[in-house]
Write a protein that holds these residues in place. Structure first.
Motif, PDB file in Angstrom:
ATOM      1  N   TYR A  48      40.476  27.392  38.989  1.00  0.00           N
ATOM      2  CA  TYR A  48      40.450  27.026  37.567  1.00  0.00           C
ATOM      3  C   TYR A  48      40.980  28.164  36.704  1.00  0.00           C
ATOM      4  O   TYR A  48      41.709  27.942  35.729  1.00  0.00           O
ATOM      5  N   PHE A  49      40.617  29.385  37.045  1.00  0.00           N
ATOM      6  CA  PHE A  49      41.060  30.549  36.280  1.00  0.00           C
ATOM      7  C   PHE A  49      42.583  30.648  36.291  1.00  0.00           C
ATOM      8  O   PHE A  49      43.215  30.900  35.261  1.00  0.00           O
ATOM      9  N   ILE A  50      43.186  30.423  37.446  1.00  0.00           N
ATOM     10  CA  ILE A  50      44.640  30.483  37.558  1.00  0.00           C
ATOM     11  C   ILE A  50      45.292  29.386  36.704  1.00  0.00           C
ATOM     12  O   ILE A  50      46.269  29.637  35.990  1.00  0.00           O
ATOM     13  N   VAL A  51      44.739  28.180  36.738  1.00  0.00           N
ATOM     14  CA  VAL A  51      45.268  27.098  35.905  1.00  0.00           C
ATOM     15  C   VAL A  51      45.081  27.442  34.419  1.00  0.00           C
ATOM     16  O   VAL A  51      45.964  27.172  33.592  1.00  0.00           O
ATOM     17  N   GLY A  52      43.969  28.082  34.077  1.00  0.00           N
ATOM     18  CA  GLY A  52      43.750  28.508  32.696  1.00  0.00           C
ATOM     19  C   GLY A  52      44.780  29.540  32.249  1.00  0.00           C
ATOM     20  O   GLY A  52      45.254  29.502  31.111  1.00  0.00           O
ATOM     21  N   ILE A  53      45.127  30.453  33.131  1.00  0.00           N
ATOM     22  CA  ILE A  53      46.174  31.440  32.827  1.00  0.00           C
ATOM     23  C   ILE A  53      47.485  30.719  32.519  1.00  0.00           C
ATOM     24  O   ILE A  53      48.188  31.029  31.555  1.00  0.00           O
ATOM     25  N   ARG A  54      47.802  29.721  33.327  1.00  0.00           N
ATOM     26  CA  ARG A  54      49.014  28.939  33.086  1.00  0.00           C
ATOM     27  C   ARG A  54      48.928  28.187  31.756  1.00  0.00           C
ATOM     28  O   ARG A  54      49.922  28.053  31.046  1.00  0.00           O
ATOM     29  N   ALA A  55      47.747  27.676  31.420  1.00  0.00           N
ATOM     30  CA  ALA A  55      47.565  26.950  30.157  1.00  0.00           C
ATOM     31  C   ALA A  55      47.819  27.853  28.956  1.00  0.00           C
ATOM     32  O   ALA A  55      48.172  27.365  27.877  1.00  0.00           O
ATOM     33  N   ALA A  56      47.656  29.160  29.142  1.00  0.00           N
ATOM     34  CA  ALA A  56      47.927  30.128  28.070  1.00  0.00           C
ATOM     35  C   ALA A  56      49.409  30.495  28.007  1.00  0.00           C
ATOM     36  O   ALA A  56      49.801  31.350  27.213  1.00  0.00           O
ATOM     37  N   GLY A  57      50.237  29.862  28.845  1.00  0.00           N
ATOM     38  CA  GLY A  57      51.664  30.164  28.859  1.00  0.00           C
ATOM     39  C   GLY A  57      51.996  31.426  29.623  1.00  0.00           C
ATOM     40  O   GLY A  57      53.089  31.977  29.480  1.00  0.00           O
ATOM     41  N   LEU A  58      51.063  31.883  30.448  1.00  0.00           N
ATOM     42  CA  LEU A  58      51.259  33.092  31.239  1.00  0.00           C
ATOM     43  C   LEU A  58      51.447  32.723  32.704  1.00  0.00           C
ATOM     44  O   LEU A  58      51.199  31.586  33.111  1.00  0.00           O
ATOM     45  N   ALA A  59      51.845  33.693  33.490  1.00  0.00           N
ATOM     46  CA  ALA A  59      51.960  33.506  34.926  1.00  0.00           C
ATOM     47  C   ALA A  59      50.867  34.297  35.616  1.00  0.00           C
ATOM     48  O   ALA A  59      50.415  35.336  35.126  1.00  0.00           O
ATOM     49  N   ALA A  60      50.452  33.781  36.749  1.00  0.00           N
ATOM     50  CA  ALA A  60      49.452  34.446  37.573  1.00  0.00           C
ATOM     51  C   ALA A  60      50.078  34.801  38.913  1.00  0.00           C
ATOM     52  O   ALA A  60      50.874  34.035  39.443  1.00  0.00           O
ATOM     53  N   GLY A  61      49.702  35.956  39.423  1.00  0.00           N
ATOM     54  CA  GLY A  61      50.131  36.370  40.751  1.00  0.00           C
ATOM     55  C   GLY A  61      48.900  36.620  41.598  1.00  0.00           C
ATOM     56  O   GLY A  61      48.461  37.761  41.730  1.00  0.00           O
ATOM     57  N   PRO A  62      48.288  35.546  42.155  1.00  0.00           N
ATOM     58  CA  PRO A  62      47.073  35.740  42.947  1.00  0.00           C
ATOM     59  C   PRO A  62      47.377  36.385  44.298  1.00  0.00           C
ATOM     60  O   PRO A  62      48.388  36.085  44.918  1.00  0.00           O
ATOM     61  N   MET A  63      46.477  37.262  44.725  1.00  0.00           N
ATOM     62  CA  MET A  63      46.666  37.983  45.986  1.00  0.00           C
ATOM     63  C   MET A  63      45.340  38.064  46.737  1.00  0.00           C
ATOM     64  O   MET A  63      44.284  38.190  46.132  1.00  0.00           O
ATOM     65  N   THR A  64      45.440  38.010  48.059  1.00  0.00           N
ATOM     66  CA  THR A  64      44.298  38.287  48.921  1.00  0.00           C
ATOM     67  C   THR A  64      44.584  39.464  49.845  1.00  0.00           C
ATOM     68  O   THR A  64      43.761  39.779  50.694  1.00  0.00           O
ATOM     69  N   GLY A  65      45.726  40.108  49.661  1.00  0.00           N
ATOM     70  CA  GLY A  65      46.093  41.266  50.478  1.00  0.00           C
ATOM     71  C   GLY A  65      45.488  42.540  49.915  1.00  0.00           C
ATOM     72  O   GLY A  65      46.114  43.240  49.119  1.00  0.00           O
ATOM     73  N   PHE A  66      44.245  42.813  50.318  1.00  0.00           N
ATOM     74  CA  PHE A  66      43.537  44.011  49.873  1.00  0.00           C
ATOM     75  C   PHE A  66      42.407  44.292  50.835  1.00  0.00           C
ATOM     76  O   PHE A  66      42.027  43.444  51.644  1.00  0.00           O
ATOM     77  N   ASP A  67      41.858  45.492  50.742  1.00  0.00           N
ATOM     78  CA  ASP A  67      40.691  45.878  51.537  1.00  0.00           C
ATOM     79  C   ASP A  67      39.454  45.418  50.766  1.00  0.00           C
ATOM     80  O   ASP A  67      39.019  46.071  49.820  1.00  0.00           O
ATOM     81  N   ALA A  68      38.919  44.269  51.155  1.00  0.00           N
ATOM     82  CA  ALA A  68      37.821  43.648  50.408  1.00  0.00           C
ATOM     83  C   ALA A  68      36.581  44.538  50.366  1.00  0.00           C
ATOM     84  O   ALA A  68      35.947  44.678  49.315  1.00  0.00           O
ATOM     85  N   ASP A  69      36.223  45.140  51.483  1.00  0.00           N
ATOM     86  CA  ASP A  69      35.034  45.999  51.506  1.00  0.00           C
ATOM     87  C   ASP A  69      35.196  47.176  50.547  1.00  0.00           C
ATOM     88  O   ASP A  69      34.259  47.532  49.822  1.00  0.00           O
ATOM     89  N   ALA A  70      36.389  47.762  50.539  1.00  0.00           N
ATOM     90  CA  ALA A  70      36.636  48.899  49.650  1.00  0.00           C
ATOM     91  C   ALA A  70      36.603  48.472  48.187  1.00  0.00           C
ATOM     92  O   ALA A  70      36.035  49.178  47.336  1.00  0.00           O
ATOM     93  N   LEU A  71      37.186  47.306  47.868  1.00  0.00           N
ATOM     94  CA  LEU A  71      37.139  46.825  46.478  1.00  0.00           C
ATOM     95  C   LEU A  71      35.721  46.479  46.057  1.00  0.00           C
ATOM     96  O   LEU A  71      35.333  46.724  44.910  1.00  0.00           O
ATOM     97  N   ASN A  72      34.949  45.907  46.957  1.00  0.00           N
ATOM     98  CA  ASN A  72      33.546  45.616  46.632  1.00  0.00           C
ATOM     99  C   ASN A  72      32.814  46.892  46.239  1.00  0.00           C
ATOM    100  O   ASN A  72      32.085  46.925  45.248  1.00  0.00           O
ATOM    101  N   LYS A  73      33.020  47.955  47.009  1.00  0.00           N
ATOM    102  CA  LYS A  73      32.364  49.234  46.711  1.00  0.00           C
ATOM    103  C   LYS A  73      32.912  49.873  45.445  1.00  0.00           C
ATOM    104  O   LYS A  73      32.169  50.452  44.652  1.00  0.00           O
TER     105      LYS A  73
END
Length: 196
Positions: free
Chosen positions: A132-157
Motif C-alpha cells: 500500500y505504501f508503494i502505491v501511495g508513493i505512486r499516487a503522489a506522482g513519485l516513483a518508488a524503488g523497493p529493495m530487499t537486498g540488504f543485511d536485515a539483521d544489521a538494519l534491525n540493530k
C-alpha cells in the motif's frame, strides 16, 4: 470498463508507473510523506492491524548508516535517492489492537498471546502495508524503488535496536530519473486465475 477508477489514475498507479533506479535531486517533503501515509493507513489488514513502522532516512549520517548494510548493487542508488524509507514490522503491534479493532478488543489476547503468532501476523500484514505504501508513493506522482537486498539483521540493530521490529523492505523515493526500468512482462489472467 469494469473498473471505477478512471484510466488516468490506473496509469499513474499501475500501467505507466515504473520501479525507479535513479531519481532527480528534487526533494520529497515531510508533507508529501504524511499525505501518503494518511491515505494508505485506511487500506485493509487482518484485525485492522497496523504493524508498519517507517524510518525516513534524510541526513547524511543516517544515509551512511543505511548504505553500509545494503547489498552492493543497491548502495549507489540508495546514496543518490532524495529520500529513503526503511519499512519494518512492529512485533508488538498487538498492544494497539484494542484501540484499532474495538469490535473485538480481546483479539490481542485470544490470537496474539504467543510471540511466534505475533511475528507471523506482523510480517504478513506489514508486507501488505508495504505494498500500500508503494502505491501511495505512486499516487503522489513519485516513483518508488523497493529493495530487499540488504543485511536485515544489521538494519534491525542499526535502526531498531530494541529487538521488537523486523525490517521488511527499503524503498528509495523521489521523482524518477531518465532511466527507470522498462516495463517487464507480467503473467496473463488465464495463467493466474482459476475458478472452482
Amino acid at each position: 470498463m469494469a473498473l471505477v477508477l478512471d484510466a488516468a489514475a490506473q496509469d499513474l498507479l499501475f500501467r505507466q508507473a515504473r520501479t525507479a533506479g535513479t531519481f532527480t535531486d528534487e526533494p520529497v517533503s515531510d508533507e508529501t510523506v504524511k499525505a501518503v501515509y494518511d491515505l494508505v493507513k485506511y487500506a485493509p489488514t487482518a484485525f485492522n492491524q497496523s504493524p508498519l513502522r517507517v524510518v525516513l532516512v534524510r541526513s547524511e549520517e543516517g544515509r551512511r548508516r543505511l548504505v553500509q548494510h545494503m547489498a552492493d548493487g543497491n548502495k549507489a542508488k540508495t546514496e543518490a535517492a532524495p529520500l529513503t524509507a526503511v519499512l519494518a514490522a512492529d512485533l508488538e503491534f498487538h498492544e494497539e489492537l484494542p484501540r484499532l479493532f474495538p469490535h473485538f478488543p480481546q483479539a490481542k489476547d485470544v490470537f496474539f498471546s504467543e510471540a511466534q503468532a505475533r511475528e507471523k501476523s506482523s510480517t504478513f500484514n506489514g508486507a501488505i502495508q508495504v505494498g500500500y505504501f508503494i502505491v501511495g508513493i505512486r499516487a503522489a506522482g513519485l516513483a518508488a524503488g523497493p529493495m530487499t537486498g540488504f543485511d536485515a539483521d544489521a538494519l534491525n540493530k542499526e535502526f531498531f535496536g530494541d529487538g521488537k521490529h523486523k525490517v521488511l523492505a527499503v524503498v528509495n523515493i523521489g521523482k524518477p530519473g531518465p532511466d527507470a526500468f522498462p516495463r517487464s512482462p507480467r503473467l496473463e489472467y488465464d495463467e493466474v486465475v482459476t475458478t472452482v
